[in-house]
Design a protein around this motif. Structure first.
Motif, PDB file in Angstrom:
ATOM      1  N   ILE A   1      75.658  24.943  10.085  1.00  9.67           N
ATOM      2  CA  ILE A   1      74.638  23.973  10.670  1.00  9.67           C
ATOM      3  C   ILE A   1      73.649  23.449   9.602  1.00  9.67           C
TER       4      ILE A   1
ATOM      5  N   ILE B   1      78.608  30.251  11.785  1.00 16.68           N
ATOM      6  CA  ILE B   1      78.038  29.175  12.237  1.00 16.68           C
ATOM      7  C   ILE B   1      77.806  28.391  11.133  1.00 16.68           C
TER       8      ILE B   1
ATOM      9  N   THR C   1      71.433  21.984  17.988  1.00 15.12           N
ATOM     10  CA  THR C   1      71.654  21.452  16.828  1.00 15.12           C
ATOM     11  C   THR C   1      71.992  20.092  16.847  1.00 15.12           C
TER      12      THR C   1
ATOM     13  N   VAL D   1      68.539  28.633  16.174  1.00 15.54           N
ATOM     14  CA  VAL D   1      69.788  29.278  16.045  1.00 15.54           C
ATOM     15  C   VAL D   1      69.701  30.768  16.101  1.00 15.54           C
TER      16      VAL D   1
ATOM     17  N   TYR E   1      68.108  23.817  11.444  1.00 17.79           N
ATOM     18  CA  TYR E   1      68.172  24.437  12.693  1.00 17.79           C
ATOM     19  C   TYR E   1      68.552  26.011  12.588  1.00 17.79           C
TER      20      TYR E   1
ATOM     21  N   ARG F   1      73.443  22.140   4.064  1.00 14.85           N
ATOM     22  CA  ARG F   1      73.854  22.947   5.234  1.00 14.85           C
ATOM     23  C   ARG F   1      74.015  24.429   4.940  1.00 14.85           C
TER      24      ARG F   1
ATOM     25  N   GLU G   1      75.338  18.690  15.641  1.00 13.81           N
ATOM     26  CA  GLU G   1      75.674  18.739  14.121  1.00 13.81           C
ATOM     27  C   GLU G   1      76.404  19.948  13.569  1.00 13.81           C
ATOM     28  N   GLY G   2      76.160  21.107  14.748  1.00 12.17           N
ATOM     29  CA  GLY G   2      76.571  22.356  14.327  1.00 12.17           C
ATOM     30  C   GLY G   2      78.061  22.699  14.623  1.00 12.17           C
TER      31      GLY G   2
END
Length: 602
Positions: free
Chosen positions: A416, A414, A468, A424, A420, A445, A471-472
């Protein structure tokens, strides 16, 4: 043992290569650039972008689903290029394709670096002993981190037990969309010539045994309206001519006889008919109908089999059944169990990663595949072809070993924004996910790696997008089998279910908005038992969504126009597949996707 090297001959006018990469790293764009610059297209020929992705769904989603073949000429050397899918769900395609080639171009995004699907395909290529050439693409990205990405690629090769020779790979830097490749970052190149030269000088030419008869491995199948079934693959030894008698060695060792009716090789994107082909060529053979992927077509007199293709097991299953809703037959052309069965079994002929079995119910079929995406693409293709059917909630396939129940586990990577990480981690933790790695790249990130049961991911992707704010990036790949991890509670909410047939009204929808999220627009036809929304509590609620306001005078009628309706949450097939419970089905027709209860009566 005699020295095999001495018996090997080399076909120096050919190179057979595959391009492997993660989704969106520019693989199909790179092939476009090679095709254009090799003079494959005429000067004035119109060429569309991503010319290799020729299935509508591939163009819409920007992903490659089926592996395809193309060929280009450079300095009198024919380069056969096989474009492979990057999604792990289409791993069945990848494993077959690698049988046809001697080398692979590993394409990696200069900012994202190697991703899980890159890992999966590269592992298969290294295990097969193929020669790698690394291309770092998108070097013009503002967030490119070229040196770190090169280090990550070396780490990945070491992690996958690459040999000394494989670790000694050359690197080419590219901007595929502009058709530029360079050997060194500071070079002033304006075309793909450095990559062409590297393919010819570094990639091994095909070798064969001059003392052996004809041997051809079927790695994929196609269908032509004129000549029937086409077997596509590579000639490993010997040669073949049109009209020649051959033997087909079946997977169980049985041998059937046949004749070559037509032979095709690839030029650019076209199949070109030829009279003869030799060891090292990638060809399509017509004339034998009873053939399947993984079988060998061999010499008629002394047939020798090549090692068969093995494909990893499916991990997800769904039941496809005949549509029996009140709206069945309104828009589809193919409605019966015979239509459905024929279409599903036809898919297994060309798609090795899909399996289909009959069930006790003659109107329902068990379909197994490598992941949700693969099954949803199959359903979407069938819907567009005019089929109507119903689909159950996806379930993972389990197996027993030493009295223990095992289930498939995925490695999830992942990417992100930092803010977040908390949500998550919490969501995946509740779905039995274990974090095994966390890397902070800077730029705000973070990359997280989890191991999670496949069933924990069913229904998570759309939640992830929401959590997210789009954006993820999430990518999953099959890791292996582990002991059953216990119950996982995914959907916490019940459904809003229509209690009668009719048409949804603005008035009724307005009255139900505080009870949950509505899936349909005013004016939509509904039937009893059809799911029209998600309840904001954990139980199902049967509702009248067709209710109209009683009109007492003219003023009340115009007041209706002021109703403010929140836009419906539209459920496409993938969202529906993630959302439904065991007592619900997805009704799939050419003009609609509906969710319904298995039992339609309140």
């Amino acid at each position: 043992m005699e020295n095999l090297k001495e018996r090997k001959a080399v076909r120096s006018d050919i190179r057979n290569i595959a391009i492997i990469a993660h989704v969106d790293h520019g693989k199909t764009t790179l092939v476009d650039a090679l095709l254009k610059q090799s003079g494959t297209f005429k000067e004035n020929e119109e060429v569309e972008e991503r010319v290799m992705d020729n299935i509508d769904l591939e163009r819409e989603r920007g992903i490659t689903i089926m592996a395809k073949n193309t060929a280009i000429k450079y300095k009198d050397i024919k380069i056969n290029i096989v474009d492979t899918p990057g999604h792990a769900d289409f791993g069945g395609e990848v494993e077959r394709t690698l049988k046809m080639v001697d080398g692979v171009i590993l394409l990696v995004d200069a900012a994202e670096g190697p991703m899980p699907q890159t890992r999966f395909v590269l592992q298969k290529a290294l295990e097969a002993g193929l020669t790698p050439l690394v291309v770092i693409n998108k070097i013009d990205r503002q967030d490119a981190r070229i040196n770190e990405v090169i280090d990550e690629i070396y780490d990945l090769f070491i992690d996958l037990d690459a040999t000394e020779d494989q670790l000694d790979f050359p690197i080419i830097y590219a901007i595929a969309k502009d058709g530029i490749a360079k050997e060194n970052l500071e070079d002033d190149s304006t075309n793909m010539k450095p990559l062409f030269e590297k393919i010819i000088n570094y990639m091994p030419a095909p070798t064969y045994d001059p003392e052996k008869g004809f041997q051809f491995l079927i790695t994929s199948l196609d269908y032509d309206n004129y000549v029937g079934r086409l077997a596509i693959g590579r000639i490993f030894n010997g040669s073949v001519k049109v009209g020649q008698p051959v033997s087909v060695i079946k997977k169980d060792g049985k041998i059937i006889k046949g004749n070559i009716r037509a032979l095709y090789t690839y030029e650019g994107l076209n199949k070109v008919e030829v009279k003869e082909a030799k060891a090292g060529d990638i060809v399509a053979i017509a004339g034998i109908d009873d053939i399947y992927i993984g079988e060998t077509i061999a010499d008629a007199e002394n047939p020798e089999s090549l090692p068969p293709i093995t494909v990893e097991e499916p991990t997800i299953s769904m039941i496809f059944s005949v549509n029996d809703s009140p709206f069945a037959g309104r828009s589809g052309k193919f409605l019966t169990s015979r239509h459905l069965r024929d279409r599903l079994f036809k898919e297994t002929l060309t798609n090795v990663a899909i399996r289909v079995e009959d069930t006790e119910n003659p109107e329902a079929f068990l379909v197994m595949g490598r992941g949700e995406l693969q099954l949803s693409i199959l359903a979407e293709m069938m819907r567009r072809e005019g089929y109507e059917f119903q689909v159950s909630k996806p379930e993972v396939i389990t197996k027993e070993e030493n009295g223990q129940k095992l289930e498939p586990v995925e490695r999830v990577v992942i990417d992100i924004p930092e803010e977040y990480v908390g949500i998550v981690t919490e969501k995946l933790g509740s779905r039995k996910g274990k974090m095994i790695n966390m890397i902070n790249h800077g730029f705000g990130r973070v990359r997280l790696e989890f191991l999670i049961p496949s069933r924990g991911l069913i229904g998570y992707r759309s939640e992830f997008k929401t959590d997210t704010k789009g954006e993820g990036l999430i990518n999953a790949i099959f890791e292996g089998w582990e002991p059953w991890a216990g119950d996982i509670k995914t959907r916490k909410n019940g459904a809003l279910v229509s209690d009668r047939k009719g048409v949804a009204t603005p008035y009724a929808i307005n009255g139900l908005q505080d009870r949950g999220i509505i899936f349909i627009d005013p004016g939509t036809e509904v039937y009893e038992g059809m799911v029209v929304g998600e309840h904001n509590r954990d139980n199902d609620l049967w509702v009248n969504i067709t209710r109209e306001k009683k009109l007492t005078n003219m003023r009340a009628a115009s007041a209706d126009e002021g109703i403010k309706i929140i836009p419906a949450k539209k459920m496409d097939f993938e969202k529906a597949m993630e959302w439904i419970n065991n007592d619900e089905l997805i009704e799939v027709t050419p003009d609609a996707i509906r969710i319904r209860k298995k039992d339609l009566k309140k």
